[in-house]
Design a protein around this motif. Sequence first.
Motif, mmCIF file in Angstrom:
data_model
loop_
_atom_site.group_PDB
_atom_site.id
_atom_site.type_symbol
_atom_site.label_atom_id
_atom_site.label_comp_id
_atom_site.label_asym_id
_atom_site.label_seq_id
_atom_site.Cartn_x
_atom_site.Cartn_y
_atom_site.Cartn_z
ATOM 1 N N ASN A 113 0.836 -1.209 0.000
ATOM 2 C CA ASN A 113 0.000 0.000 0.000
ATOM 3 C C ASN A 113 0.867 1.253 0.000
ATOM 4 N N GLY A 114 0.431 2.254 -0.753
ATOM 5 C CA GLY A 114 1.106 3.552 -0.705
ATOM 6 C C GLY A 114 2.246 3.730 -1.689
ATOM 7 N N LEU A 115 2.550 2.718 -2.482
ATOM 8 C CA LEU A 115 3.666 2.849 -3.438
ATOM 9 C C LEU A 115 3.270 3.750 -4.603
ATOM 10 N N ALA A 116 4.250 4.442 -5.158
ATOM 11 C CA ALA A 116 3.997 5.337 -6.289
ATOM 12 C C ALA A 116 3.993 4.534 -7.580
ATOM 13 N N ILE A 117 3.117 4.933 -8.498
ATOM 14 C CA ILE A 117 3.056 4.282 -9.810
ATOM 15 C C ILE A 117 3.292 5.351 -10.871
ATOM 16 N N VAL A 118 4.215 5.080 -11.784
ATOM 17 C CA VAL A 118 4.586 6.075 -12.789
ATOM 18 C C VAL A 118 4.413 5.508 -14.186
ATOM 19 N N ASP A 119 4.374 6.424 -15.170
ATOM 20 C CA ASP A 119 4.280 5.975 -16.562
ATOM 21 C C ASP A 119 5.700 5.834 -17.128
ATOM 22 N N GLU A 120 5.800 5.678 -18.470
ATOM 23 C CA GLU A 120 7.113 5.402 -19.060
ATOM 24 C C GLU A 120 8.057 6.607 -19.000
ATOM 25 N N LYS A 121 7.496 7.813 -18.761
ATOM 26 C CA LYS A 121 8.355 9.008 -18.655
ATOM 27 C C LYS A 121 8.730 9.296 -17.203
ATOM 28 N N GLY A 122 8.237 8.469 -16.290
ATOM 29 C CA GLY A 122 8.546 8.696 -14.873
ATOM 30 C C GLY A 122 7.627 9.692 -14.220
ATOM 31 N N VAL A 123 6.489 9.968 -14.846
ATOM 32 C CA VAL A 123 5.533 10.921 -14.282
ATOM 33 C C VAL A 123 4.543 10.156 -13.409
ATOM 34 N N LEU A 124 4.243 10.730 -12.263
ATOM 35 C CA LEU A 124 3.356 10.057 -11.311
ATOM 36 C C LEU A 124 1.946 9.922 -11.872
ATOM 37 N N ILE A 125 1.420 8.703 -11.833
ATOM 38 C CA ILE A 125 0.048 8.449 -12.278
ATOM 39 C C ILE A 125 -0.865 8.326 -11.052
ATOM 40 N N ASP A 191 6.062 26.135 -13.882
ATOM 41 C CA ASP A 191 6.934 25.583 -12.828
ATOM 42 C C ASP A 191 6.611 24.106 -12.621
ATOM 43 N N THR A 192 7.628 23.361 -12.242
ATOM 44 C CA THR A 192 7.472 21.900 -12.101
ATOM 45 C C THR A 192 7.033 21.541 -10.694
ATOM 46 N N ILE A 193 6.150 20.560 -10.618
ATOM 47 C CA ILE A 193 5.677 20.063 -9.325
ATOM 48 C C ILE A 193 6.170 18.643 -9.151
ATOM 49 N N ILE A 194 6.771 18.383 -7.990
ATOM 50 C CA ILE A 194 7.329 17.048 -7.721
ATOM 51 C C ILE A 194 6.814 16.532 -6.376
ATOM 52 N N THR A 195 6.967 15.245 -6.144
ATOM 53 C CA THR A 195 6.594 14.690 -4.833
ATOM 54 C C THR A 195 7.613 15.169 -3.799
ATOM 55 N N SER A 196 7.138 15.426 -2.589
ATOM 56 C CA SER A 196 8.013 16.026 -1.579
ATOM 57 C C SER A 196 8.804 14.984 -0.784
ATOM 58 N N GLY A 197 8.384 13.721 -0.830
ATOM 59 C CA GLY A 197 9.063 12.687 -0.051
ATOM 60 C C GLY A 197 8.486 12.525 1.343
ATOM 61 N N LEU A 198 7.453 13.307 1.661
ATOM 62 C CA LEU A 198 6.859 13.211 3.005
ATOM 63 C C LEU A 198 5.857 12.051 3.114
ATOM 64 N N GLU A 199 5.422 11.548 1.956
ATOM 65 C CA GLU A 199 4.505 10.394 2.003
ATOM 66 C C GLU A 199 5.335 9.137 2.257
ATOM 67 N N ILE A 206 9.618 12.718 -7.754
ATOM 68 C CA ILE A 206 8.844 12.153 -8.876
ATOM 69 C C ILE A 206 7.987 13.290 -9.443
ATOM 70 N N ILE A 207 8.088 13.488 -10.742
ATOM 71 C CA ILE A 207 7.365 14.608 -11.369
ATOM 72 C C ILE A 207 5.869 14.319 -11.389
ATOM 73 N N ILE A 208 5.095 15.350 -11.013
ATOM 74 C CA ILE A 208 3.635 15.215 -11.047
ATOM 75 C C ILE A 208 3.065 15.974 -12.233
ATOM 76 N N GLY A 209 3.545 17.186 -12.454
ATOM 77 C CA GLY A 209 3.040 17.987 -13.569
ATOM 78 C C GLY A 209 3.647 19.370 -13.561
ATOM 79 N N ARG A 210 2.989 20.274 -14.290
ATOM 80 C CA ARG A 210 3.461 21.665 -14.346
ATOM 81 C C ARG A 210 2.310 22.597 -13.978
ATOM 82 N N VAL A 211 2.669 23.802 -13.523
ATOM 83 C CA VAL A 211 1.662 24.793 -13.157
ATOM 84 C C VAL A 211 0.967 25.266 -14.432
ATOM 85 N N ALA A 212 -0.354 25.066 -14.494
ATOM 86 C CA ALA A 212 -1.117 25.474 -15.685
ATOM 87 C C ALA A 212 -1.914 26.749 -15.421
ATOM 88 N N ALA A 213 -2.347 26.930 -14.174
ATOM 89 C CA ALA A 213 -3.108 28.142 -13.838
ATOM 90 C C ALA A 213 -2.954 28.408 -12.351
#
Lengths: 243, 178
Positions: A113-125, A191-199, A206-213
Amino acid sequence: MRKAVISFIIFVFLFILIFLLKGENIFYTSLSPLQRLFYGQAEDEFIANNLYLELEDTKLKIYQAENELLKRHLNFLETTKDNFILANIIGKGYEIGFDWFIIDRGQRDGVKNGLAIVDEKGVLIGTVVKVKDTIAYLRPIFDRHSSISADIIWESSQSDIEIVSGLVQGEYGSTIKMKYIPLGKAVNLGDTIITSGLEKNIRRGIIIGRVAAIDKKPNAIFQEIVIGPIFNPNFRIVSILLP
Amino acid sequence: MNILKFILLIFFTLFLMILEISWPNFPRSLSFILILIIVLLIEGSQDISLSNFKPKYVLILAIFGGILLDIYSIFPPGLFFLALLATTYIAHRFILPRFSLASFLSIFVIGILSSLVYQLLILIISYLYYFLNLLEARVIFDRFYWTIFWQAIIGNSLLILIFSLAVRLIGAKYKKLR
């Protein structure tokens, strides 16, 4: 009356057998190949022509595409030196606001439980929320009940790297927002958003996405950010990052 | 009822479950197993097409379908099982007797009421699980939730109507041939 009592006893027995004594594994093991076939084939082009060579050519293209996808997974994972397990998506579900995907790896493969799952680019799904012996359930980051601690990284006007923390949560449909960012922090689009490591079980970076708005409400203490997701929306093969 | 026909129906339910879970383009608000159960209840009533399909077989199908959906769901076991079982009972006992099953408008209304009962039961049971600490999150009643809620009800009831019509047409042709 007697029939009702006997029926009730049979159903209780079935319930215990399936859910408590892991009888559900029979369904997971026997139906998994069929589910993989359904989930994998539905997006392929329909072949109207029944010529053998055309079918074989299509199969080769499918294998080639899968090969490319697996190579991209391995490229990312070799760079980051993560321990990982590759998994197929074999199903998905939705009910009363809860979204989930089913993957064909479980406790026996080391999934927790709680493991991160990423796609082929390493982006968090998403993250693993429930694990059985041979399958596991993925909660995507756009699910309303998904909540992941994250950081935004950007370069300030004085060329310093700034980091601010917040919480990434799913919103309506496939929207993802980052909340609880102090108003004073000057976040920029892109700007890039990444996981903080606190989970627990999810490493930092791990990259989550970019600031869109950016959403700044008057009289609010915090600002909210709409995240433009960059993961592949048609993911079928994913990597589970082990701690 | 012929035991072979019933076994085939069990496998059909299994196939519907696989379609519901594993077809990527499956509309998220529909429930094939609920549609199957309500159609069988409607058409299995006396003087309609499947006159030898008794409600007890529908109940067994509902239990089997519920268990299958529970196996592949993120929720604690019992949510879909209880919801389908209760919906089948309520539909058979309280909804169907109040309508003329010959009219398509009635079938549409039966579909709406059954889908509504099903969605409400799932909501109630999920809240019960939340209060018993079996579920870590509760339902969020936002605009998106209500959109999907009403889509599910309208979508399921339309398909119940369409499949009921189809079963009647096929049943009528089969009787003519015989």
